[in-house]
Design a protein around this motif. Structure first.
Motif, short mmCIF file in Angstrom:
data_model
loop_
_atom_site.label_atom_id
_atom_site.label_comp_id
_atom_site.label_asym_id
_atom_site.label_seq_id
_atom_site.Cartn_x
_atom_site.Cartn_y
_atom_site.Cartn_z
N UNK A 62 0.82 -1.21 0.00
CA UNK A 62 0.00 0.00 0.00
C UNK A 62 0.86 1.26 0.00
N UNK A 63 2.06 1.18 0.64
CA UNK A 63 2.94 2.33 0.69
C UNK A 63 3.51 2.63 -0.69
N UNK A 64 3.88 1.58 -1.38
CA UNK A 64 4.38 1.77 -2.75
C UNK A 64 3.30 2.36 -3.65
N UNK A 65 2.09 1.80 -3.51
CA UNK A 65 0.99 2.29 -4.34
C UNK A 65 0.65 3.75 -4.01
N UNK A 356 -9.53 6.72 -17.92
CA UNK A 356 -10.01 5.77 -16.90
C UNK A 356 -10.52 4.50 -17.55
N UNK A 357 -11.21 4.63 -18.69
CA UNK A 357 -11.72 3.44 -19.40
C UNK A 357 -10.58 2.55 -19.86
N UNK A 358 -9.50 3.15 -20.34
CA UNK A 358 -8.33 2.36 -20.79
C UNK A 358 -7.73 1.62 -19.61
N UNK A 359 -7.58 2.30 -18.47
CA UNK A 359 -6.98 1.66 -17.30
C UNK A 359 -7.83 0.48 -16.83
N UNK A 365 -8.06 -2.98 -11.18
CA UNK A 365 -9.28 -3.14 -10.36
C UNK A 365 -9.97 -1.79 -10.17
N UNK A 366 -11.30 -1.83 -10.11
CA UNK A 366 -12.07 -0.59 -9.96
C UNK A 366 -11.68 0.15 -8.69
N UNK A 367 -11.49 -0.59 -7.58
CA UNK A 367 -11.13 0.06 -6.33
C UNK A 367 -9.76 0.72 -6.42
N UNK A 368 -8.85 0.14 -7.23
CA UNK A 368 -7.51 0.72 -7.38
C UNK A 368 -7.61 2.08 -8.08
N UNK A 369 -8.46 2.17 -9.09
CA UNK A 369 -8.64 3.44 -9.80
C UNK A 369 -9.33 4.46 -8.87
N UNK A 370 -10.33 3.99 -8.12
CA UNK A 370 -11.02 4.89 -7.17
C UNK A 370 -10.02 5.45 -6.16
N UNK A 442 -17.20 11.80 -7.04
CA UNK A 442 -16.64 11.85 -8.39
C UNK A 442 -15.80 10.63 -8.74
N UNK A 443 -15.06 10.09 -7.76
CA UNK A 443 -14.24 8.91 -8.03
C UNK A 443 -15.12 7.70 -8.36
N UNK A 444 -16.18 7.50 -7.60
CA UNK A 444 -17.09 6.39 -7.87
C UNK A 444 -17.75 6.55 -9.23
N UNK A 445 -18.17 7.80 -9.52
CA UNK A 445 -18.85 8.04 -10.78
C UNK A 445 -17.91 7.85 -11.97
#
Length: 813
Positions: A62-65, A356-359, A365-370, A442-445
């Protein structure tokens, strides 16, 4: 967690060693070197996968991320500095304003008093009826006979009981000036834990004095040989026995100059109220004190209570009612800023929908993008918090000087609040909350794109922002108008060149001032107009028990102050409001009423005077006012009012000299009536300033937010604009397209905010007892201002939209 680069190197070397060992084993079996290396790597598997598993096993992934997310956020904001500056600026203003407000709240209502045992400190207060009336009064102080009863009756219920009273006194030696004196019981300094820098505490049996640290430094220039020297207060000498430490301020936020034994307080029975406090684990019951106090005969006590006195201002219901509107206004400022931030993040996430769609399509994972998007919003809020904290630290001294300018008039200095850990914690929590709460939606949307929902949410946030702005603008406009009206209210008498002598004065002063050509007239009265609420007088009108506000005045009082006598002559004069209240539709001249206490007897009304404001300017003209002629035996204890023939500053110098020459060094503390009126109107000046500031901040945030939102809308709709212009749409049509939707949302927000503001205004005025005034102008102007703000904020982006090349717009990403 530490030496992570070294751990990465060691892990890479270990993986390389295993692969090399396998390659050597294959080469010994006859496999060519290149093929051996290829097969060894293939058999070993994904090195990066093993590294990832290793990081997960250590719990540090998590620290690296997080570090990667932060670096990505910095790169992203570098590529769009306009967005970053807008979002940070909006939040910094709101967080800074709220931090500054919380700093004052923390200093006076949260931070414990700087005394020993502040957490168990109590102050004794009372609620009573003036005997024979139904008028409830609350009071902090006690007369000396009452204090004696309380000290005897409550001693066993407190660990310690102390008494004190504060007053401004004239010091004539070693220098002539007015000093702030705390008259204290023998145990006061000990119970409150006052550090003694020099000497010892005062001796209660002899006229001794302890100096406050600041007084020692300023008035006595830090004289190390001050102990044993003499100070003259009024007509008595005191010997200096000690100096308190620099940190001690007693129970007030301002320092005291001198601490003198309580028994040397003059006039305590009738004038000076003694405050009583004590230390106890919890508030003890004090009902058993009602009977002996009632036996004194003047008052009927309803409640005697020990209330916590752990901070400068208690969190009482009255304090909360006064603080709630201010906190509500600043909370709305924060809501406006957060709505702006959420709107900007929604607009920006819509413009990043392809990224975001490309990622997501590449397997993220959706949570990673959020989490990435949430990190960006929190990062913004942290930067805004740092800037807001800097803004608050710069603003606090200026706000403090504005709020406490009135204290300098009475020679009191209150130090500005400091930014301590509570303030830092408040700012940190505020910034994190705004980043998480208003960045999450906004992140969820963004990770579940739906253009219609995005537009709806943005529209809702614009409406919320506009409604909050409308409420603040209307509240600010109405209270500014009311404050201006109240501060310019005519008190009903002439104050030009009128000077009040606010201290007890010597009887010989009258003749000395009358014989001085610099003064036109001099009079005495029991109360100074506008210097506080007049005392109630228990009376009976027919069979009805009432409490009348009253003054004892000399016969030429009305002529000197230019108070119009509507009818009759001086004697027992009532105000027009009193006449309307108790003798409606009847000529009050010749009517009688009975006074029950203080000056008992039956009195006949001889005149009716015009209404004046003699108490609080905020409450307007006195609801009742009776003027009695001042008896000759009471004249020596009455206050003095002087009208000068010369400039006020010249008259004050002359009065100080006359007082010193006539009464052996006495200072009468002359104060212009214009200053007294200013002190009365200053709370309205503060209210006007706060309302103006909050309204200006709300308007600024609304401008920034709407400009940023419309600007992003232009970028997002570039292709659509190009298509419209390619199909022949005029520039005016494109401008209208950019402004139309925002204008509709602003109107909806104003329609929601206006009735909300009206309800809040009516409630506030009912609590503050402010008379109703017309609100037509503010309620007409506010929607127009918001529409102009919306149009102006959209003007530059709309103008930019009309210059888009249709061919370039069609190729826009």
């Amino acid at each position: 967690m530490f030496n992570r680069n070294k751990q990465r190197r060691e892990m890479a070397e270990e993986f390389a060693h295993h692969i090399e060992m396998r390659a050597e084993e294959l080469m010994r079996s006859g496999v060519a070197p290149d093929e051996a290396q290829r097969r060894a790597r293939a058999e070993f598997g994904s090195v990066e996968n093993y590294k990832e598993q290793g990081r997960q096993a250590r719990g540090l992934q998590w620290l690296d991320e997080l570090w990667a997310d932060l670096r990505y956020a910095v790169r992203t904001y570098k590529s769009s500095p306009g967005f970053a500056a807008t979002a940070i600026g909006v939040l910094a203003i709101a967080i800074g304003a709220n931090t500054a407000l919380f700093s004052f709240f923390n200093e006076f209502m949260l931070k414990p008093l700087p005394i020993l045992g502040a957490q168990k400190n109590f102050e004794l207060r009372s609620m009573y009826l003036v005997r024979g009336s139904q008028e409830r009064q609350t009071r902090r102080g006690w007369t000396r006979p009452e204090a004696d009863i309380i000290r005897a009756g409550a001693a066993g219920r407190f660990d310690d009981i102390y008494e004190w009273a504060e007053n401004q006194e004239p010091m004539s030696e070693p220098v002539a000036l007015t000093v702030r004196v705390n008259y204290v019981s023998a145990n006061f300094l000990k119970v409150l834990g006052a550090p003694i820098l020099l000497g010892r505490v005062a001796d209660d049996a002899t006229p001794t004095v302890v100096l406050g640290y600041e007084s020692w430094q300023t008035t006595f220039h830090g004289d190390p040989a001050i102990l044993g020297k003499r100070i003259r207060i009024r007509d008595r000498e005191f010997v200096v026995t000690g100096v308190t430490g620099e940190s001690f301020r007693g129970l007030n936020p301002w320092p005291s100059d001198l601490y003198i034994p309580l028994r040397f307080l003059q006039g305590a029975d009738s004038e000076k109220l003694i405050l009583i406090g004590g230390h106890a684990p919890s508030a003890p019951p004090l009902d058993h004190l009602k009977q002996p106090l009632d036996a004194l005969g003047k008052l009927e006590y309803l409640e005697i209570a020990a209330e916590p006195k752990t901070t400068h201002i208690s969190m009482s219901f009255q304090s909360q009612m006064l603080a709630a509107p201010v906190f509500g206004a600043f909370f709305l400022v924060l809501i406006i800023a957060c709505a702006n931030l959420a709107n900007l993040l929604l607009a920006r996430s819509a413009s990043r929908s392809r990224e975001i769609a490309i990622r997501l399509s590449l397997g993220a994972p959706r949570w990673r993008v959020i989490r990435q998007l949430l990190t960006e919003s929190v990062f913004l809020s942290i930067i805004a918090a740092a800037l807001g904290l800097a803004f608050a630290s710069l603003a606090i001294p200026a706000i403090h000087e504005f709020l406490f300018a009135i204290m300098s008039k009475v020679k009191m200095f209150v130090p500005p609040p400091a930014l301590d850990w509570r303030v830092f914690g408040y700012t940190a929590l505020l910034s994190l909350a705004t980043g998480v709460i208003f960045g999450l939606a906004p992140a969820l949307q963004s990770t579940r794109p739906d253009a219609l929902k995005v537009q709806r949410r943005r529209g809702t946030l614009v409406i919320v922002q506009t409604a909050a702005s409308a409420v603040l603008l209307l509240l600010a406009a109405v209270f500014v108008a009311d404050a201006r009206r109240m501060s310019s209210t005519d008190p009903g008498f002439t104050i030009d060149r009128m000077i009040a002598l606010t201290d007890q004065t010597h009887p010989a002063l009258d003749a000395a001032i009358k014989n001085d050509p610099r003064f036109a007239s001099v009079l005495r009265a029991s109360n100074i107009p506008l210097f506080g609420v007049m005392p109630p007088l228990p009376a009976k009108i027919g069979d009805r028990a009432v409490a009348l506000r009253y003054d004892l005045v000399e016969r030429h009082y009305f002529e000197t102050l230019n108070i119009t006598l509507r009818q009759g002559t001086p004697g027992v004069v009532i105000s027009e409001s009193t006449a309307r209240k108790f003798w409606p539709n009847t000529n009050p001249i010749g009517q009688t009423f009975e006074v029950i206490d203080r000056m008992p007897g039956r009195y006949e009304i001889t005149g009716v005077a015009a209404d004046i404001t003699s108490g609080l300017l905020l409450q307007g003209h006195d609801p009742t006012h009776v003027y009695f002629l001042l008896p000759p035996e009471a004249a020596k204890d009455a206050r003095m009012l002087v009208r000068s023939n010369v400039a006020v500053h010249e008259a004050i110098d002359a009065l100080n000299k006359i007082c010193a020459d006539t009464a052996g060094g006495l200072t009468c503390r002359p104060m212009p009536m214009t200053d007294i009126l200013w002190m009365q109107s200053y709370p309205m000046v503060i209210a006007r300033g706060v309302a103006t500031g909050v309204g200006a901040i709300a308007l600024l945030l609304t401008c920034i937010g709407l400009y940023g939102l419309v600007g992003y809308a232009v970028v997002q709709r570039t292709r659509e604009i190009g298509i419209r212009m390619a199909l022949g749409a005029s520039r005016l049509a494109v401008v209208r397209l950019m402004i139309d939707r925002t204008a509709r949302q602003v109107l909806i927000g104003a329609a929601i905010g206006m009735p909300t503001a009206m309800a809040l205004i009516l409630f506030a005025k009912s609590q503050l007892r402010i008379e109703e005034t017309s609100h037509v102008v503010p309620f007409t102007a506010a929607p127009l201002v918001l529409l102009l703000v919306a149009a102006g904020s959209a003007a530059l982006p709309a103008r930019k939209a009309t210059k888009i090349d249709p061919a370039g717009a069609l190729r826009h990403d």
